[in-house]
Design an enzyme around this catalytic site. Structure first.
Site, PDB file in Angstrom:
ATOM      1  N   LYS A  97       0.842  -1.203   0.000  1.00 15.72           N
ATOM      2  CA  LYS A  97       0.000   0.000   0.000  1.00 15.72           C
ATOM      3  C   LYS A  97       0.879   1.256   0.000  1.00 15.72           C
ATOM      4  CE  LYS A  97      -3.514  -2.444   2.762  1.00 15.72           C
ATOM      5  NZ  LYS A  97      -4.359  -2.342   3.967  1.00 15.72           N
ATOM      6  N   TYR A 137     -11.881  -3.035  -2.642  1.00 18.45           N
ATOM      7  CA  TYR A 137     -12.377  -3.247  -1.272  1.00 18.45           C
ATOM      8  C   TYR A 137     -13.898  -3.358  -1.206  1.00 18.45           C
ATOM      9  CZ  TYR A 137      -7.833  -2.532   1.049  1.00 18.45           C
ATOM     10  OH  TYR A 137      -6.554  -2.671   1.513  1.00 18.45           O
ATOM     11  N   ASN A 200      -1.269  -0.326   7.711  1.00 18.64           N
ATOM     12  CA  ASN A 200      -0.687  -1.669   7.907  1.00 18.64           C
ATOM     13  C   ASN A 200       0.061  -2.192   6.679  1.00 18.64           C
ATOM     14  OD1 ASN A 200      -2.841  -2.344   6.299  1.00 18.64           O
ATOM     15  ND2 ASN A 200      -3.875  -3.654   7.798  1.00 18.64           N
ATOM     16  N   HIS A 203      -1.445  -5.613   1.602  1.00 16.18           N
ATOM     17  CA  HIS A 203      -2.703  -6.337   1.395  1.00 16.18           C
ATOM     18  C   HIS A 203      -2.386  -7.729   0.869  1.00 16.18           C
ATOM     19  CE1 HIS A 203      -6.679  -7.443  -0.096  1.00 16.18           C
ATOM     20  NE2 HIS A 203      -6.029  -7.924  -1.149  1.00 16.18           N
ATOM     21  N   GLU A 214      -9.187 -10.795  -7.319  1.00 18.95           N
ATOM     22  CA  GLU A 214      -8.243  -9.683  -7.201  1.00 18.95           C
ATOM     23  C   GLU A 214      -7.169  -9.731  -8.295  1.00 18.95           C
ATOM     24  OE1 GLU A 214      -8.910  -8.985  -2.394  1.00 18.95           O
ATOM     25  OE2 GLU A 214      -7.024  -9.861  -3.068  1.00 18.95           O
TER      26      GLU A 214
HETATM   27  P1  IDP Z   1      -6.871  -7.493   5.790  1.00 19.10           P
HETATM   28  O1  IDP Z   1      -6.151  -6.391   5.075  1.00 19.10           O
HETATM   29  O2  IDP Z   1      -6.020  -8.082   6.887  1.00 19.10           O
HETATM   30  O3  IDP Z   1      -7.453  -8.512   4.882  1.00 19.10           O
HETATM   31  P2  IDP Z   1      -9.585  -6.493   6.086  1.00 19.10           P
HETATM   32  O4  IDP Z   1     -10.512  -6.783   7.218  1.00 19.10           O
HETATM   33  O5  IDP Z   1      -9.882  -7.089   4.773  1.00 19.10           O
HETATM   34  O6  IDP Z   1      -8.115  -6.835   6.579  1.00 19.10           O
HETATM   35  O7  IDP Z   1      -9.536  -4.912   5.925  1.00 19.10           O
HETATM   36  C1  IDP Z   1      -8.938  -4.317   4.800  1.00 19.10           C
HETATM   37  C2  IDP Z   1      -8.131  -3.141   5.258  1.00 19.10           C
HETATM   38  O8  IDP Z   1      -9.010  -2.199   5.842  1.00 19.10           O
HETATM   39  C3  IDP Z   1      -7.108  -3.437   6.340  1.00 19.10           C
HETATM   40  O9  IDP Z   1      -5.912  -3.935   5.849  1.00 19.10           O
HETATM   41  C4  IDP Z   1      -6.927  -2.073   6.940  1.00 19.10           C
HETATM   42  O10 IDP Z   1      -6.081  -1.275   6.123  1.00 19.10           O
HETATM   43  C5  IDP Z   1      -8.319  -1.499   6.859  1.00 19.10           C
HETATM   44  N1  IDP Z   1      -9.053  -1.704   8.131  1.00 19.10           N
HETATM   45  C6  IDP Z   1      -9.545  -2.858   8.606  1.00 19.10           C
HETATM   46  N2  IDP Z   1     -10.135  -2.674   9.789  1.00 19.10           N
HETATM   47  C7  IDP Z   1     -10.022  -1.359  10.052  1.00 19.10           C
HETATM   48  C8  IDP Z   1     -10.447  -0.540  11.131  1.00 19.10           C
HETATM   49  O11 IDP Z   1     -11.047  -0.997  12.100  1.00 19.10           O
HETATM   50  N3  IDP Z   1     -10.131   0.772  11.049  1.00 19.10           N
HETATM   51  C9  IDP Z   1      -9.471   1.314  10.011  1.00 19.10           C
HETATM   52  N4  IDP Z   1      -9.052   0.583   8.969  1.00 19.10           N
HETATM   53  C10 IDP Z   1      -9.324  -0.742   8.993  1.00 19.10           C
HETATM   54 MG    MG Z   2      -8.978  -8.429   3.455  1.00 19.88          MG
END
Ligand code: IDP
Ligand code: MG
Length: 239
Positions: A97, A137, A200, A203, A214
């Site tokens: 990202k 997303y 984080n 992805h 994807e």
């Molecule tokens: P993942 O990336 O580990 O698959 P997902 O639940 O698919 O996690 O969420 C996609 C992205 O959305 C996460 O990587 C993160 O950047 C963001 N995200 C997920 N949960 C939160 C949250 O509670 N607050 C803000 N951003 C979030």
């Molecule tokens: Mg995800």
């Protein structure tokens, strides 16, 4: 499944060529003809050009013998190739990202997948549009952070990649670590390199269906490269 097909067809073809050749090799021309015939039958549907070549030659004994000579190294090569085919079992989509790119973590992240033994088969850098980010997303569109997340993904360059290997979807997620870096184990990418969930850095597809979707969203089929990595015979194998 395609890997199993690849493995069994290539293996059968290669082994039958080698065995025909070794049984008959002391019998000069007739032996060569047997090997060439085996090559003709076995290669059909595996290496079309060689199969066609063999069919033409079947009427001519001396030329068939020559094609037998070519078939032998081809068979040996195919036995090696089946090992490579064995690695074509699974693909996943991984993205670095904008935060990971800006923090200079591209090489670090690629290196973790590469050192594990996974194979990079597609890579690009782009700034996704907001619309594209929303497509990527789409399953999170009801979440309160959806809009901010899509703004963020489209805020700068992203590295999109396709990695291939046995179990790469599930194990890729292990390399990445939990969504919230506060909960990611040390040793994982997010555990070692990120602090908060909103940044984080990486992805990874979360299952076979998402991986398929994807990969199709980010890459055209011709942007993915099928190739043999010479290390594969040291990464895969049964004892
Ligand atoms: P993942 O990336 O580990 O698959 P997902 O639940 O698919 O996690 O969420 C996609 C992205 O959305 C996460 O990587 C993160 O950047 C963001 N995200 C997920 N949960 C939160 C949250 O509670 N607050 C803000 N951003 C979030
Ligand atoms: Mg995800």
């Amino acid at each position: 499944m395609s890997s199993q097909i690849c493995r069994s067809v290539a293996s059968r073809a290669a082994r039958s060529i080698l065995s025909a050749y070794s049984k008959q090799s002391s019998r000069s021309i007739s032996g060569g003809r047997a090997a060439a015939a085996a090559a003709t039958v076995s290669l059909r549907g595996v290496v079309p050009s060689l199969a066609a070549y063999g069919r033409e030659e079947s009427a001519n004994a001396s030329r068939a013998w020559i094609s037998g000579l070519f078939a032998l190294p081809a068979a040996a090569y195919m036995l090696q190739e089946q090992e490579a085919c064995a690695a074509e079992m699974e693909r996943t989509f991984i993205a670095i990202k904008p935060d990971g790119v800006q923090r200079g973590l591209i090489a670090e992240i690629i290196s973790r997948f590469e050192r594990k033994g996974f194979k990079l088969v597609g890579i690009k850098i782009l700034v996704p549009s907001k619309d594209f980010a929303q497509k990527h997303y789409h399953d999170l569109k009801e979440r309160p952070f959806f809009n901010g997340l899509c703004d963020f993904l489209s805020s700068g360059p992203v590295i999109g990649m396709v990695w291939e290997g046995e179990g790469v979807i599930k194990y890729g997620r292990k390399l990445i670590g939990a969504t919230d870096p506060q909960k990611s184990e040390p040793g994982t990418i997010r555990g070692d390199l990120a602090v908060v969930v909103g940044r984080n850095i990486i992805h990874g597809s979360d299952g076979p269906e998402t991986a398929k979707d994807e990969i199709a969203l980010w890459f055209k089929p011709e942007e993915l490269v099928n190739y043999t990595n010479n290390a594969e015979k040291w990464i895969y194998g049964d004892n």
